[in-house]
Design an enzyme around this catalytic site. Structure first.
Site, PDB file in Angstrom:
ATOM      1  N   LYS A 148       4.936  26.410  73.242  1.00 49.74           N
ATOM      2  CA  LYS A 148       5.591  26.366  74.557  1.00 49.74           C
ATOM      3  C   LYS A 148       6.014  27.758  74.988  1.00 49.74           C
ATOM      4  CE  LYS A 148       7.932  21.929  75.031  1.00 49.74           C
ATOM      5  NZ  LYS A 148       9.268  21.308  74.879  1.00 49.74           N
TER       6      LYS A 148
ATOM      7  N   GLY B 156       7.008  23.089  83.754  1.00 54.59           N
ATOM      8  CA  GLY B 156       5.832  22.521  84.401  1.00 54.59           C
ATOM      9  C   GLY B 156       4.578  22.530  83.555  1.00 54.59           C
ATOM     10  N   GLY B 157       4.748  22.632  82.222  1.00 52.76           N
ATOM     11  CA  GLY B 157       3.578  22.549  81.346  1.00 52.76           C
ATOM     12  C   GLY B 157       2.753  23.828  81.299  1.00 52.76           C
TER      13      GLY B 157
ATOM     14  N   GLU C 197       7.142  23.970  68.548  1.00 53.73           N
ATOM     15  CA  GLU C 197       8.013  22.806  68.458  1.00 53.73           C
ATOM     16  C   GLU C 197       7.173  21.636  67.972  1.00 53.73           C
ATOM     17  OE1 GLU C 197      10.942  22.033  71.771  1.00 53.73           O
ATOM     18  OE2 GLU C 197       9.722  20.224  71.914  1.00 53.73           O
TER      19      GLU C 197
ATOM     20  N   ILE D  33       6.599  15.438  69.351  1.00 54.29           N
ATOM     21  CA  ILE D  33       7.090  14.081  69.139  1.00 54.29           C
ATOM     22  C   ILE D  33       6.236  13.184  70.020  1.00 54.29           C
ATOM     23  CG2 ILE D  33       9.121  12.570  69.183  1.00 54.29           C
ATOM     24  CD1 ILE D  33       9.729  14.969  67.507  1.00 54.29           C
TER      25      ILE D  33
ATOM     26  N   HIS E 245      13.437  10.409  76.293  1.00 56.81           N
ATOM     27  CA  HIS E 245      14.648  11.204  76.441  1.00 56.81           C
ATOM     28  C   HIS E 245      15.800  10.216  76.594  1.00 56.81           C
ATOM     29  CE1 HIS E 245      16.847  14.715  78.461  1.00 56.81           C
ATOM     30  NE2 HIS E 245      17.696  13.715  78.374  1.00 56.81           N
TER      31      HIS E 245
ATOM     32  N   ARG F  13      29.348  19.097  80.302  1.00 53.54           N
ATOM     33  CA  ARG F  13      29.853  18.869  81.658  1.00 53.54           C
ATOM     34  C   ARG F  13      29.683  17.395  82.022  1.00 53.54           C
ATOM     35  NH1 ARG F  13      24.679  18.074  83.740  1.00 53.54           N
ATOM     36  NH2 ARG F  13      23.175  19.515  82.859  1.00 53.54           N
TER      37      ARG F  13
ATOM     38  N   VAL G  66      24.951  14.287  86.327  1.00 55.87           N
ATOM     39  CA  VAL G  66      24.549  13.635  87.574  1.00 55.87           C
ATOM     40  C   VAL G  66      24.542  12.113  87.402  1.00 55.87           C
ATOM     41  CG1 VAL G  66      22.621  13.314  89.183  1.00 55.87           C
ATOM     42  CG2 VAL G  66      23.138  15.600  88.314  1.00 55.87           C
TER      43      VAL G  66
ATOM     44  N   ARG H 188      17.553   8.905  91.935  1.00 57.21           N
ATOM     45  CA  ARG H 188      17.984  10.144  92.591  1.00 57.21           C
ATOM     46  C   ARG H 188      17.212  10.305  93.888  1.00 57.21           C
ATOM     47  NH1 ARG H 188      19.165  14.897  88.250  1.00 57.21           N
ATOM     48  NH2 ARG H 188      19.966  13.583  86.571  1.00 57.21           N
TER      49      ARG H 188
END
Lengths: 165, 504
Positions: free
Chosen positions: B159, B165-166, B201, B204, B209, B295, B298, B341
């Site tokens: 990565k 954005g890949g 990385e 997975i 997520h 924090r 959203v 959203r």
């Protein structure tokens, strides 16, 4: 008044018979249209079925967003249609393609240089706006004629950044 | 103890915090840039202070001005919302130095979790699993990466450090193919970001997520409020969230296991206030720490819906030095909540931001619907801030009910003037994979297209034809009318007085 309306490639003959009747390919619908709180949101009753859609013009086409589906419609009266067909149509790809900034922003990358050959869909400029990087692409195959922006520059909405001939 | 709060933010989150303060009987102080004089947070607050020109660095990021306004207005506390200064350790420190309560974690917790390498080391020491990889280890050469690769294991991802954005991302299945992949990844990253640095990385497969909401007070109590499923994302931007996660579902043991690990991660940095531990979860229910968001998030409302806990009020309570209102045993999840959203972006045009004036908006209402927004009819969407304009949150007894309710609410929601992601959500909610709950973080980017989704749905092309034709016809008549009215036979003055009489 008779129109030929092409929706997502499918042609419909739409004849407006009077204020409350429309014929689509000969089938008559009782219609009532009302703008909701001003355009471009419309409520349409067709044979008493209730529909609601956004209708707005973009690049010579009518965009109809209805029930979460986007339809692209070309509306032509018979005369216009004859003219277009006689003219061979598709004049869009001729002439230079001018890449204009769709919104104010910061130029973060210009991956092309003057004189470079590009294909339709190639990224010409990456513009940062609303904290996002947006890839702006070429609308035609051709050669980059002018590069009017550089990395780090801010641009206004509508400003021409690159031309492709 | 403070009883006036300055909200160092704008948009829907500033409104959300103001609401919590008002319900608690606290006075509120808003700040605004030139672009936000008419914004809802300014209108809802008790006091509002001008803070500078539209760009965030000249307004909402000006720590000096914020502290000055806090003192001038007599605000004893500052709530940072999310974004802007919410995860800046130096702001938390500056508040502390000035004797103003920062409604959030202590500086060292923000700093530790904000540094990838430090965060990974800290939580690893606390026994929290992390995704194996070299992220945050600085600049590594190809030789060093090739030496580390077998320890991480294949398949793995290469990565870009500056990534997104890949771009500059490669999937490596063996050591043999790595040198070539490293070369192309570096080239692509260099071209896209001007930075060819890459890290490794572990890949997975089928990763989801899933994140855990935690609350921690100053008395050493730390609890978790269950999970949120956030796999529906595009370019690492979350688009749609739900709680519980369909992947966790009824598996209470798995939920509690993840929850306790999240609590341990928070304890590792002596965390205080509301925070979120993000995990990557594989198909075998192994989970790995991704990062901690120090924090308010959203997507906090979905957790509020299923647990009944008002997270913002708890944050304020914690900041006032009070213990949490709940123990872990008192937390249970009821029903199912979802958040869509609503961004000012065009889902039909690569999610391009859309700016302009909101000419008209009609909010969905009725049972089980909540809308958190900072915009209204007449409000101008400017290019200076992020594109989130509204959050549509629904609750249902089951996931199926929540989906049906979300569909209904999206149908009702009308925003005219800018393009929004409402059609994206409508299409998403019709996807069989989404309905079945079988999706991972690559779902939107790899298995979803607006055009295909549109094509799958029941359509009404003849109705669209009628609508387009009638509107086009009206436009033609209107244009013709303008031309004709220029050919009046009476004099212009006579016509004008008539016109005046009509419009009186």
């Amino acid at each position: 008044m008779k129109y030929i309306t092409t929706v997502n490639g499918q042609e419909f003959e739409v004849e407006i018979l009077d204020e409350h009747r429309v014929a689509v390919n000969g089938e008559v619908y009782a219609v009532d249209i009302a703008a909701v709180s001003g355009r471009p949101l419309y409520s349409l009753l067709a044979n008493n079925h209730s529909f609601e859609g956004y209708v707005y013009a973009e690049e010579g086409l009518w965009q109809v967003l209805m029930g979460g589906t986007l339809y692209e419609a070309l509306v032509e009266d018979e005369q216009l249609r004859r003219l277009r067909l006689a003219g061979g149509g598709g004049g869009k790809e001729r002439g230079p393609f001018l890449l204009k900034a769709p919104m104010p922003g910061l130029v973060v990358a210009v991956p092309v240089t003057k004189g470079q050959e590009v294909k339709k869909g190639d990224v010409l400029v990456v513009l940062e706006s609303m904290k996002m990087q947006n890839e702006l692409k070429s609308g035609k195959d051709g050669k980059v004629e002018k590069v009017k922006v550089e990395v780090g520059q801010t641009v206004d909405q509508g400003q021409v950044m690159i031309s492709v001939v | 103890m403070f009883n006036k709060v300055l909200i160092a933010n704008r948009g829907e989150i500033a409104v959300r915090v103001i609401r919590a303060c008002r319900e608690l009987g606290l006075q509120t102080v808003a700040v605004y840039s030139d672009a936000d004089r008419n914004a809802l947070h300014v209108r809802y607050a008790d006091e509002a202070y001008y803070i500078g020109p539209p760009p965030a660095r000249d307004s909402y990021l000006r720590m000096d001005k914020l502290l000055e306004i806090a003192k001038k207005s007599g605000a004893g506390a500052i709530h940072p919302g999310y974004g802007f200064l919410a995860e800046r350790a130096e702001f938390s420190q500056a508040c502390e130095d000035e004797g103003i309560v920062f409604i959030g974690p202590k500086p060292h917790a923000i700093a530790t979790m904000g540094d990838k390498a430090m965060a990974r080391a800290t939580v690893t020491a606390a026994g929290v699993p992390v995704v194996p990889g070299t992220e945050g280890e600085g600049t590594l050469t190809d030789d060093e990466l090739l030496a580390l690769a077998p320890k991480i294991g294949f398949p793995l991802l290469i990565k870009a450090v500056a990534g997104g954005g890949g771009k500059g991302m490669r999937e490596a299945r063996s050591l043999e193919e790595m040198p070539a992949l490293l070369r192309s990844a570096r080239q692509e990253a260099e071209a896209a970001f001007g930075d060819g640095n890459v890290y490794l990385e572990k890949l997975i497969e089928g990763a989801r997520h899933i994140e855990i909401q935690v609350l921690a007070d100053t008395h050493g109590n730390v609890i978790h409020l269950g999970e949120r499923e956030c796999s529906i994302q595009r370019r690492h931007q979350k688009l749609f969230e739900e709680s519980p996660s369909p992947f966790v579902g009824q598996d209470e043991a798995f939920r509690q296991k993840m929850g306790m690990v999240a609590v341990r991660a928070a304890q590792a940095v002596d965390y205080v206030s509301a925070g979120t531990i993000e995990f990557l979860v594989d198909k075998d229910k192994n989970f790995y720490f991704l990062e901690m968001n120090t924090r308010l998030q959203v997507e906090h409302p979905i957790t509020e819906y299923v647990t009944g806990v008002d997270i913002v009020k708890e944050q304020i309570r914690i900041a006032r030095g009070r213990p949490l209102s709940y123990t872990q045993e008192q937390i249970a999840m009821h029903g199912w909540a979802m958040e869509a959203r609503i961004n000012a972006e065009d889902p039909y045009n690569n999610f391009m931001p859309s700016i302009g004036r909101i000419d008209h908006t009609l909010l969905p209402t009725g049972p089980g619907v909540r809308v958190d927004t900072g915009v209204y009819s007449g409000f101008e969407i400017t290019p200076y801030y992020d594109s989130l304009i509204s959050k549509l949150i629904v609750w249902g007894e089951t996931r199926g009910h929540a989906i049906q309710r979300m569909r209904r609410a999206l149908e009702e929601y009308k925003i005219v003037g800018v393009r929004t992601t409402i059609p994206f959500h409508q299409n998403l909610l019709k996807q069989s994979r989404f309905i079945a709950g079988s999706f991972d973080t690559r779902f939107v980017e790899e298995r979803f297209s607006m055009e295909e989704a549109d094509a799958m749905r029941e359509t009404y092309p003849e109705i669209a034809a009628i609508l387009a034709t009638l509107v086009a016809h009206q436009e033609t008549l209107r244009a013709a009318h303008v031309i004709r009215s220029a050919k009046r036979d009476t004099s212009n003055w006579k016509w004008y007085s008539r016109w005046e009489r009509i419009h009186r």
